[in-house]
Design an enzyme around this catalytic site. Structure first.
Site, PDB file in Angstrom:
ATOM      1  N   SER A 417       0.794  -1.091   0.177  1.00 29.61           N
ATOM      2  CA  SER A 417       0.131   0.166  -0.103  1.00 29.61           C
ATOM      3  C   SER A 417       0.969   1.290  -0.033  1.00 29.61           C
ATOM      4  O   SER A 417       1.941   1.435   0.531  1.00 29.61           O
ATOM      5  CB  SER A 417      -0.786   0.166   1.309  1.00 29.61           C
ATOM      6  N   PRO A 418       0.371   2.407  -0.630  1.00 31.42           N
ATOM      7  CA  PRO A 418       1.254   3.445  -0.553  1.00 31.42           C
ATOM      8  C   PRO A 418       1.531   4.032   0.931  1.00 31.42           C
ATOM      9  O   PRO A 418       0.501   4.208   1.552  1.00 31.42           O
ATOM     10  CB  PRO A 418       0.339   4.598  -1.430  1.00 31.42           C
ATOM     11  N   GLN A 495       1.611   6.646  -7.115  1.00 29.47           N
ATOM     12  CA  GLN A 495       0.219   7.285  -6.757  1.00 29.47           C
ATOM     13  C   GLN A 495       0.657   8.841  -7.084  1.00 29.47           C
ATOM     14  O   GLN A 495       1.655   9.474  -6.399  1.00 29.47           O
ATOM     15  CB  GLN A 495       0.027   6.972  -5.350  1.00 29.47           C
ATOM     16  N   TYR A 576      -7.242  14.617   1.004  1.00 29.66           N
ATOM     17  CA  TYR A 576      -6.521  15.588   0.270  1.00 29.66           C
ATOM     18  C   TYR A 576      -7.247  16.324  -0.901  1.00 29.66           C
ATOM     19  O   TYR A 576      -8.568  16.048  -0.830  1.00 29.66           O
ATOM     20  CB  TYR A 576      -5.003  14.730  -0.253  1.00 29.66           C
ATOM     21  N   ARG A 624      -7.650   5.993  -5.644  1.00 29.61           N
ATOM     22  CA  ARG A 624      -8.166   5.555  -4.213  1.00 29.61           C
ATOM     23  C   ARG A 624      -9.146   6.520  -3.495  1.00 29.61           C
ATOM     24  O   ARG A 624      -8.991   7.745  -3.938  1.00 29.61           O
ATOM     25  CB  ARG A 624      -6.655   5.844  -3.252  1.00 29.61           C
ATOM     26  N   GLY A 721      -0.128  -2.348   4.130  1.00 29.48           N
ATOM     27  CA  GLY A 721       0.744  -1.112   4.536  1.00 29.48           C
ATOM     28  C   GLY A 721       1.616  -1.554   5.589  1.00 29.48           C
ATOM     29  O   GLY A 721       2.848  -2.046   5.272  1.00 29.48           O
ATOM     30  N   ARG A 722       1.312  -1.135   7.007  1.00 25.43           N
ATOM     31  CA  ARG A 722       2.192  -1.414   7.988  1.00 25.43           C
ATOM     32  C   ARG A 722       2.750  -2.669   8.113  1.00 25.43           C
ATOM     33  O   ARG A 722       4.012  -2.973   8.470  1.00 25.43           O
ATOM     34  CB  ARG A 722       1.454  -1.041   9.355  1.00 25.43           C
TER      35      ARG A 722
HETATM   36  C1  LIG Z   1       3.509   5.702   7.314  1.00 25.86           C
HETATM   37  C2  LIG Z   1       2.315   5.609   6.563  1.00 25.86           C
HETATM   38  C3  LIG Z   1       2.295   6.623   5.508  1.00 25.86           C
HETATM   39  C4  LIG Z   1       1.064   6.404   4.637  1.00 25.86           C
HETATM   40  N1  LIG Z   1       1.130   7.399   3.447  1.00 25.86           N
HETATM   41  C5  LIG Z   1      -0.055   7.002   2.445  1.00 25.86           C
HETATM   42  C6  LIG Z   1       0.036   7.586   1.122  1.00 25.86           C
HETATM   43  O1  LIG Z   1       1.023   8.379   0.930  1.00 25.86           O
HETATM   44  N2  LIG Z   1      -0.927   7.509   0.144  1.00 25.86           N
HETATM   45  C7  LIG Z   1      -1.946   6.561   0.586  1.00 25.86           C
HETATM   46  O2  LIG Z   1      -3.135   6.508  -0.142  1.00 25.86           O
HETATM   47  N3  LIG Z   1      -1.947   6.144   1.930  1.00 25.86           N
HETATM   48  C8  LIG Z   1      -0.943   6.003   2.774  1.00 25.86           C
HETATM   49  N4  LIG Z   1      -1.256   5.573   3.963  1.00 25.86           N
HETATM   50  C9  LIG Z   1      -2.191   4.558   4.324  1.00 25.86           C
HETATM   51  C10 LIG Z   1      -1.842   3.129   3.929  1.00 25.86           C
HETATM   52  O3  LIG Z   1      -1.694   2.986   2.198  1.00 25.86           O
HETATM   53  C11 LIG Z   1      -2.921   2.132   4.242  1.00 25.86           C
HETATM   54  O4  LIG Z   1      -3.890   2.410   3.790  1.00 25.86           O
HETATM   55  C12 LIG Z   1      -3.302   2.147   5.811  1.00 25.86           C
HETATM   56  O5  LIG Z   1      -1.866   2.066   6.506  1.00 25.86           O
HETATM   57  C13 LIG Z   1      -3.822   0.871   6.004  1.00 25.86           C
HETATM   58  O6  LIG Z   1      -3.359  -0.368   5.681  1.00 25.86           O
HETATM   59  P1  LIG Z   1      -2.599  -1.109   7.006  1.00 25.86           P
HETATM   60  O7  LIG Z   1      -3.654  -1.488   8.070  1.00 25.86           O
HETATM   61  O8  LIG Z   1      -2.532  -2.370   6.092  1.00 25.86           O
HETATM   62  O9  LIG Z   1      -1.497  -0.483   7.265  1.00 25.86           O
HETATM   63  C14 LIG Z   1      -0.069   5.710   4.730  1.00 25.86           C
HETATM   64  C15 LIG Z   1      -0.002   4.693   6.053  1.00 25.86           C
HETATM   65  C16 LIG Z   1       1.260   4.642   6.783  1.00 25.86           C
HETATM   66  C17 LIG Z   1       1.008   3.813   7.866  1.00 25.86           C
END
Ligand SMILES: Cc1cc2nc3c(=O)[nH]c(=O)nc-3n(C[C@H](O)[C@H](O)[C@H](O)COP(=O)(O)O)c2cc1C
Ligand SMILES: Cc1cc2nc3c(=O)[nH]c(=O)nc-3n(C[C@H](O)[C@H](O)[C@H](O)COP(=O)(O)OP(=O)(O)OC[C@H]3O[C@@H](n4cnc5c(N)ncnc54)[C@H](O)[C@@H]3O)c2cc1C
Length: 787
Positions: A417-418, A495, A576, A624, A721-722
């Site tokens: 994930s971004p 993205q 955003y 998204r 993501g995480r």
């Molecule tokens: C450090 C961090 C930075 C993130 N930056 C973005 C981003 O640039 N663009 C975006 O669409 N989502 C961003 N997210 C959201 C993640 O893409 C994701 O949707 C969110 O962490 C939930 O997924 P997870 O539970 O697997 O971490 C970010 C999340 C984290 C933790």
């Protein structure tokens, strides 16, 4: 201690007998307005897990219950899609249920109360709780879902009821089903379902349920009957509609009429020395069969707390501390289950095997792996149907099925994930990005997404955000793409976004969403509405600004294409710029870009169309979105369906379904895979019809979750993501833990020596997957009856 118990249902009786056992000196009286053998409904069902607790707490009660139980292991799913496809019966084993009639259960509990010296007063309305509270040390209100005690002290208990959209009726039948039975069928009025289960050798519970719209079309709203009577006309109609399932056996009524289920929640279960227990305190939809279980478990916890603590105050605090997390978690699972049944019509298009798997995993607590342990044969049938006709070898975990988006073939269904790393200088991605994204690509994911690359310096969230508006940035991104393409089998997606009113803020770890201490730049948005009281008020964008920003998106897309990115995602989520156009909470414009959803979509779609026109035709684009603002008056899932549909009609290939972060005051309901229901809805309402992919994201933490989401058809792809920050090689490790080394899970050649390293630890429990499939023994019914 003098204890008054209002209500002689399972909760009140079980509490009384346990408390009396633990404290024979207690003087315990139960008031029950009904006669000892009056009862509503027919049978209650328990899982093996609940019975373990009951056995441990009071072996005498358990032995008596054990003697009466109807037991079985199988769940039968009759699927009658009514669209030309044949009706199917699919069975899943290994579930371990036991049931008995409610009347029998109450009889056992009453006998045990009597033998222990609890005073039972039947056919007696309980005295006013104020009076009982003055004359007793403790008043336990187990007076059921319509609790008068709860109503009397509503200001102290803070009850809320969420009344749902289905209507159901609780009936009995003389047909003795030999499994827990779901029957889902399309009728001339819409989709209806039956939940039926045997309770002894003479009969079964038979609950019929349908969406209110189906109920109205079937004419059930017109039913007329005297108070206290059953709705005989409706019952006759139900008998006709389900005649084949009933095998000619009659339906039995017991004050049976249509009900709308309400989920009851209380802010507190205590008012002075009065405490709520069981249905009086909380309800959970019957489709997870837990009302009696919860009432009996409450009873156990309260009796034990009274025994263990020295004062009533301490006991009530301990009871709350023990039970509240369990109840909240059960209600969350029940909510997922009831919403699934409310929206059942959405899934009837699925193939029978996928539908059955979807049904069994509806609460998202049961997963593919759970089911594999219970019934490997069932799981291999479902997986086989998922692979059929795809050319993918049987036994390939769902997450390792490839996926095509236009000209792009992803090797598997996992997306990194971004994630903004806030580590760029002047928007230029650094070595940090090369290592971060490069390691994720080597780690096995099918698609690695960049963080939001900003289309202009003013469009950044923080001074550390990466961008794509200069030649230097383009060259740095091209280097990342080249590495990913040259060294891994992953695709890489770009993205693009603009921060809008959430721009000009500190790095995440210095103060997320807080304006900079110095050097702030002007922020902009659809309207002059600040994100938070501390945020800058954005400048309302003019037509000229809108054209300029659209052109910046286009220029960045052109640069992205030159870099060689495989996919382009338009970031229209998380508050955003484009997201703030979509949400009515941030978009207050009165021109053609504000007001209706159609107007709020206009600018994001203009940007999308302009980018699509310059993005290479064979390469896919995704968008998204935040599928809910988690705030009254904001975007809700119905809007999100409309948004997804609009983008699909404009040619988007995939919708990445996130939520929230649009308004500071949001109230998200976090939890395991908490955003997946939004993806599910969009996939099954828009994705399927318009042929676009749907990406689920958010707290998907195990490969078992990913496999389950994909196999159930809740999403086509999963973004994580995480977990990738924790383990960049998450996908390769997931493959190894599943004993899978086939296509889609290839280790990079230089790493192969590590691919067979003995596993140091697992997160998902042991899994002799292939062995279990091979061991799949022929199915046998495990149903046992006691006279
Ligand atoms: C450090 C961090 C930075 C993130 N930056 C973005 C981003 O640039 N663009 C975006 O669409 N989502 C961003 N997210 C959201 C993640 O893409 C994701 O949707 C969110 O962490 C939930 O997924 P997870 O539970 O697997 O971490 C970010 C999340 C984290 C933790
Ligand atoms: C369709 C349906 C299916 C269900 N299926 C299952 C299932 O499969 N498994 C399961 O575990 N649960 C099931 N339940 C839920 C289950 O029936 C309840 O959750 C359970 O009975 C709750 O127990 P309780 O003791 O809290 O309340 P209740 O059983 O409702 O008992 C409350 C008692 O208090 C008495 N009372 C109320 N006010 C007074 C008063 N002022 N004075 C004297 N007496 C009073 C009432 O007469 C009643 O007997 C189902 C429920 C429904 C509606």
């Amino acid at each position: 201690m003098r204890i008054a118990v209002i209500g002689g249902g399972p909760g009140g009786l079980y509490f009384s007998l346990l408390a009396k056992q633990l404290g024979p000196g207690h003087e315990i009286s139960v008031w029950e307005r009904n006669a000892p053998d009056d009862t509503f409904g027919f049978g209650v069902v328990f899982s093996d897990e609940t019975l373990g607790g009951i056995e441990h707490a009071d072996p005498v009660i358990y032995a008596a219950m054990e003697h009466e139980f109807a037991r079985w292991d199988d769940i039968d799913i009759h699927f009658r899609p009514g669209d030309g496809r044949p009706d199917r019966l699919i069975t899943s084993g290994g579930h371990g249920f036991a049931a008995m009639s409610r009347r029998t259960l109450l009889g056992i509990l009453q006998d045990r109360c009597r033998s222990l010296g609890v005073t039972l007063r039947f056919r007696t309305e309980a005295p006013d709780p104020d009076e009982l509270s003055g004359s007793h040390d403790l008043v336990v209100a187990c007076d059921g879902v319509n609790s008068a005690t709860r109503a009397k002290y509503a200001d102290r208990f803070g009850p809320t009821v969420d009344t749902r959209q289905c209507r159901y009726m609780w009936l009995g039948t003389d047909k003795v089903f030999d499994a827990f039975t779901f029957d889902v069928r399309r009728t001339p009025y819409g989709v209806m379902q039956v939940h039926a289960y045997p309770y002894d050798a003479t009969g079964s519970t038979f609950i019929v349920e349908m969406h209110e719209s189906v109920w109205r079309r079937a004419g059930f709203s017109a039913g007329s009957f005297a108070p206290g009577e059953s709705d005989t006309a409706a019952i006759a109609a139900i008998g006709d509609l389900f005649a084949d399932l009933l095998d000619g056996q009659p339906l039995r009524a017991n004050n049976s009429r249509w009900i709308s289920f309400g989920t009851m929640r209380c802010a507190s279960w205590r008012a002075g020395n009065v405490v709520l227990l069981g249905d009086a305190a909380h309800t959970a939809h019957f489709s997870i069969g837990s009302g009696t279980k919860l009432a009996m478990e409450d009873a156990l916890a309260l009796a034990a707390s009274l025994h263990e603590q020295s004062t009533v105050d301490e006991a009530l605090a301990a009871y709350d501390a023990e039970r509240r997390p369990v109840v909240v978690s059960t209600q969350r699972a029940a909510q997922a289950s009831l919403e699934w049944f409310e929206n059942l019509g959405r899934y009837v298009h699925q193939e029978p095997e996928q539908f059955a798997f979807n049904l069994l995993t509806r609460s998202r607590r049961v997963t593919l792996d759970n089911l594999r342990l219970r019934d490997p044969e069932f799981v291999s049938t479902v997986e086989g149907a998922f692979s059929a006709g795809t050319g993918v070898a049987a036994g390939t975990p769902p997450m390792f099925h490839p996926y095509r988006l236009r000209g792009l073939e992803l090797r598997n269904r996992v997306i990194v994930s971004p994630m903004d790393m806030y580590s760029a200088v002047d928007g230029v991605p650094a070595d940090f990005h090369l290592v971060h994204l490069g390691s994720k690509a080597l780690g096995g994911a099918g698609l690695v997404m960049t963080e939001m690359a900003c289309i202009s310096a003013d469009g950044r969230i923080t001074p550390g955000c990466a961008g794509l508006w200069s030649d230097e940035q383009e060259a740095a991104w091209a280097r990342v793409v080249e590495f990913v393409h040259g060294s891994s089998g992953a695709a890489i997606g770009l993205q693009l976004g603009h921060s809008g009113r959430k721009g000009s803020t500190k790095l995440m770890w210095e103060g997320i969403d807080e304006p900079l201490d110095e050097g702030n730049w002007e922020v902009c948005g659809p309207s002059a509405v600040a994100y938070s009281p501390d945020s800058q008020v954005p400048r309302e964008l003019t037509r000229v600004d809108l054209d300029l920003i659209r052109d910046q998106f286009v220029a960045a897309a052109v640069r992205g294409a030159r870099c060689g990115f495989d996919l382009l995602e338009l970031h229209s989520a998380h508050g955003y710029l484009l997201s703030s156009f979509l949400s009515p909470l941030s978009n207050r414009r009165s021109d053609e870009y504000g007001g209706s959803l159609e107007n709020r979509l206009r600018y994001p779609l203009e940007v999308f169309d302009a980018m699509r026109a310059v993005w290479p035709a064979e390469r896919p684009m995704s968008v998204r979105v935040s599928a809910t603002d988690w705030y009254d008056g904001g975007i809700e899932v119905d809007d999100a369906v409309g948004i997804a549909r609009a983008f699909a009609e404009h040619g988007v290939d995939a919708v990445d379904v996130s939520t929230g972060q649009v308004v500071k005051e949001e109230r998200p309901a976090f939890g395991r895979s908490y955003q997946t229901p939004f993806a599910d809805r969009i996939r099954n309402e828009v994705g399927r019809e318009l042929g676009i992919a749907v990406v689920a994201v958010g707290a998907l933490s195990s490969w078992d979750d990913v496999n389950s989401v994909i196999l159930a058809g809740r999403a086509d792809l999963c973004a994580l993501g995480r977990v990738h920050l924790y383990d960049p090689q998450w996908t390769l490790h997931a493959a190894a833990e599943q004993g899978y080394a086939g296509p889609g899970a290839e280790w990079p050649a230089p790493f192969r020596a590590g691919s067979r390293r003995p596993q140091a630890g697992r997160t998902d429990g042991p899994r002799p997957r292939l062995e279990l499939i091979r061991a799949g023994a022929p199915r046998t019914r495990h149903t046992r009856w006691r006279p």
